[in-house]
Scaffold this motif. Structure first.
Motif, PDB file in Angstrom:
ATOM      1  N   ALA A   9       0.927  -1.461  -0.492  1.00 55.94           N
ATOM      2  CA  ALA A   9      -0.447  -0.454  -0.064  1.00 55.94           C
ATOM      3  C   ALA A   9       0.760   1.314   0.093  1.00 55.94           C
ATOM      4  CB  ALA A   9      -0.933   0.444   1.782  1.00 55.94           C
ATOM      5  N   PRO A  10       0.813   2.113  -0.650  1.00 54.00           N
ATOM      6  CA  PRO A  10       1.163   3.025  -0.526  1.00 54.00           C
ATOM      7  C   PRO A  10       1.189   4.227   1.058  1.00 54.00           C
ATOM      8  CG  PRO A  10      -0.986   3.769  -1.820  1.00 54.00           C
ATOM      9  CD  PRO A  10      -0.693   2.504  -1.349  1.00 54.00           C
ATOM     10  N   PRO A  11       2.241   5.103   1.086  1.00 60.59           N
ATOM     11  CA  PRO A  11       1.994   5.311   2.444  1.00 60.59           C
ATOM     12  C   PRO A  11       1.249   5.953   2.653  1.00 60.59           C
ATOM     13  CG  PRO A  11       3.476   6.839   0.930  1.00 60.59           C
ATOM     14  CD  PRO A  11       3.418   5.241   0.596  1.00 60.59           C
ATOM     15  N   ALA A  20      -6.233   6.477   5.101  1.00 59.26           N
ATOM     16  CA  ALA A  20      -6.092   7.712   4.283  1.00 59.26           C
ATOM     17  C   ALA A  20      -4.743   7.393   3.876  1.00 59.26           C
ATOM     18  CB  ALA A  20      -6.143   8.408   5.323  1.00 59.26           C
ATOM     19  N   THR A  21      -5.119   8.146   2.586  1.00 57.66           N
ATOM     20  CA  THR A  21      -3.541   8.912   2.303  1.00 57.66           C
ATOM     21  C   THR A  21      -4.009   9.603   0.939  1.00 57.66           C
ATOM     22  OG1 THR A  21      -1.965   7.861   0.441  1.00 57.66           O
ATOM     23  CG2 THR A  21      -4.233   6.606   0.489  1.00 57.66           C
ATOM     24  N   LYS A  25      -1.200   9.406  -5.071  1.00 61.19           N
ATOM     25  CA  LYS A  25      -0.897   8.040  -5.076  1.00 61.19           C
ATOM     26  C   LYS A  25      -1.911   6.961  -5.317  1.00 61.19           C
ATOM     27  CE  LYS A  25       2.427   9.160  -1.932  1.00 61.19           C
ATOM     28  NZ  LYS A  25       2.144  10.237  -1.671  1.00 61.19           N
ATOM     29  N   VAL A  26      -2.992   6.850  -4.708  1.00 63.13           N
ATOM     30  CA  VAL A  26      -3.966   6.163  -5.754  1.00 63.13           C
ATOM     31  C   VAL A  26      -4.195   5.823  -6.866  1.00 63.13           C
ATOM     32  CG1 VAL A  26      -6.549   4.928  -5.255  1.00 63.13           C
ATOM     33  CG2 VAL A  26      -4.879   6.380  -3.337  1.00 63.13           C
TER      34      VAL A  26
END
Lengths: 180, 167
Positions: A9-11, A20-21, A25-26
Motif C-alpha cells: 500500500a502507498p504510505p 487515509a492517503t 498516490k491511489v
C-alpha cells in the motif's frame, strides 16, 4: 502465509477500519498496475514484444493484459521498430488520438534514434515528432529489457502528480511539438 | 536455356532495328544492348507482339546513374519471354537536362508502378504516364535519392559520434 505477492500500500495513515492517503498516490497505483498499451510495432522489435507478451515473459502480470489496438482506451503508446518519415504522420495521429494521461515508450535503437538506418527516409528517433517518456536500448532489446522499460513507466505513473498534465512545463513541452 | 538462343534473338531484332542497336553484350548470358529513346517503344512493341519472340512479361523498369558520362541517366528494361523462357535487357541513356522517357504503360499496365518508382528515385519523367507521382518516398521530398549526387552521410552531423556510445 501464502506465496501470493501483493503490491504494498502507498504510505498513509492506517487505523482500525480506515486507511487515509493522498488521491494521486491511489490514482498512480491504480493506473500503473492496469496500463493498457497500444503496440505500434513495425519491425523486429515488434516480434520481440510478441515474445514479451507471450506466456514465458508474460507482460500481463503487470496489468497490461489488454493490448489496445485502438488509441481509444490506451494509456501507453509503445513504439517498436523503424519509423520511416512516411509513417511519421500516422504515428503522430495515433498519439494525438490518445486521451490524457498518456505515456510513450520507445523500444529499440530505431524508434529511439533511427538506429542503423541513418538514411534520408527514416525518422531519426520518434522524439522528433512526439514526446517520449522511456527509451529502451538494444537492437532488438531482450524481453527482460522491455519489462524493465515497462516498470520504469510504472514508476513514472506512480510518482506523477495529479496535476502534472496541467502544468505550464507540460503545456510548453506539447507546444514544442506543435500539439494544441 | 530458353528455346531461342541469344544469336537468333539478336538477329531478329537487328532485322528490324539494325541501325539503332548499339553496345551489344552478354553479361552472364543475358542479352543486353542499348537503343535510342525515339525507338524504345517501337522496340518494346515489336518484342511483345512478335509471334515468334513473345516477350509478354515485363520483369522490371529501373534506372542507373553514371555521373561521369555524357548521358548520365539510363533507363533499363528487363523483358522475359515466358513462352521461350529467355530474357533480354535493354538500356536507354538520356542527357542530364532532358530526363524524359516515353511511357511503357501503353503496353503493360504493370509498368505504371515501376515507372513511378523510377521517377521517385531517379527523377525520370515518363511522358504520357497516367499518374506520375512518388510511390515510396514522402510526397513533399524534393530530391531523387538514388542519383549519385549526395554524400553518403551529412558531414556536419554530431549526434552519432563515437564518444556518445562509449566507443
Amino acid at each position: 502465509m501464502s506465496d501470493i505477492q501483493i503490491v504494498d500500500a502507498p504510505p498513509g495513515v492506517e487505523g482500525a477500519g480506515f486507511f487515509a492517503t493522498s488521491i494521486d498516490k491511489v490514482m498512480g497505483l491504480a493506473r500503473s498496475y492496469s496500463l493498457w498499451p497500444l503496440p505500434f510495432a513495425t519491425s523486429c522489435c515488434g516480434i520481440e514484444f510478441m515474445a514479451t507478451m507471450s506466456p514465458h515473459y508474460d507482460l500481463a502480470r503487470f496489468g497490461a493484459e489488454r493490448l489496445s489496438f485502438s488509441p481509444r482506451q490506451a494509456d501507453l503508446l509503445m513504439v517498436m521498430g523503424t519509423i520511416s518519415k512516411k509513417m511519421g504522420p500516422v504515428l503522430r495521429q495515433v498519439y494525438l488520438q490518445m486521451a490524457e494521461p498518456r505515456w510513450v515508450l520507445a523500444m529499440g535503437a530505431c524508434a529511439s534514434s533511427g538506429g542503423i538506418f541513418d538514411t534520408y527516409s527514416v525518422l531519426q528517433g520518434i522524439d522528433e515528432i512526439i514526446p517520449v517518456d522511456v527509451y529502451i536500448p538494444g537492437c532488438p532489446p531482450r524481453p527482460e529489457a522491455v519489462i524493465d522499460g515497462f516498470m520504469q513507466i510504472q514508476k513514472l505513473v506512480q510518482t506523477e502528480s495529479l496535476r502534472r498534465r496541467d502544468t505550464p512545463e507540460y503545456q510548453k513541452l506539447l507546444a514544442s511539438y506543435g500539439i494544441q | 536455356m530458353g528455346k531461342i538462343t541469344n544469336e537468333e534473338l539478336l538477329t531478329s531484332i537487328k532485322a528490324k532495328f539494325e541501325a539503332d542497336v548499339t553496345e551489344v553484350s552478354e553479361p552472364f548470358g543475358l542479352l543486353t544492348f542499348e537503343i535510342s529513346r525515339e525507338k524504345i517503344i517501337e522496340l518494346l512493341t515489336f518484342l511483345k507482339t512478335d509471334p515468334k519472340l513473345q516477350f509478354i512479361y515485363l520483369t522490371d523498369i529501373t534506372a542507373i546513374h553514371y555521373p561521369e558520362r555524357e548521358k548520365p541517366i539510363g533507363v533499363i528494361y528487363h523483358l522475359h519471354s515466358l513462352v521461350n523462357n529467355v530474357r533480354v535487357c535493354i538500356k536507354v541513356f538520356v542527357a542530364d537536362g532532358d530526363v524524359h522517357m516515353p511511357t511503357a504503360t501503353v503496353l503493360w499496365n504493370g509498368a505504371n508502378w515501376m515507372e513511378r518508382e523510377t521517377y521517385d528515385f531517379f527523377g525520370v519523367v515518363f511522358d504520357g504516364h497516367p499518374d506520375l507521382r512518388r510511390i515510396l518516398n514522402v510526397d513533399d521530398m524534393t530530391v531523387f535519392p538514388m542519383r549519385k549526387e549526395y554524400p553518403l552521410e551529412d558531414p556536419n552531423r554530431v549526434d552519432k559520434r563515437d564518444y556518445f556510445f562509449g566507443r
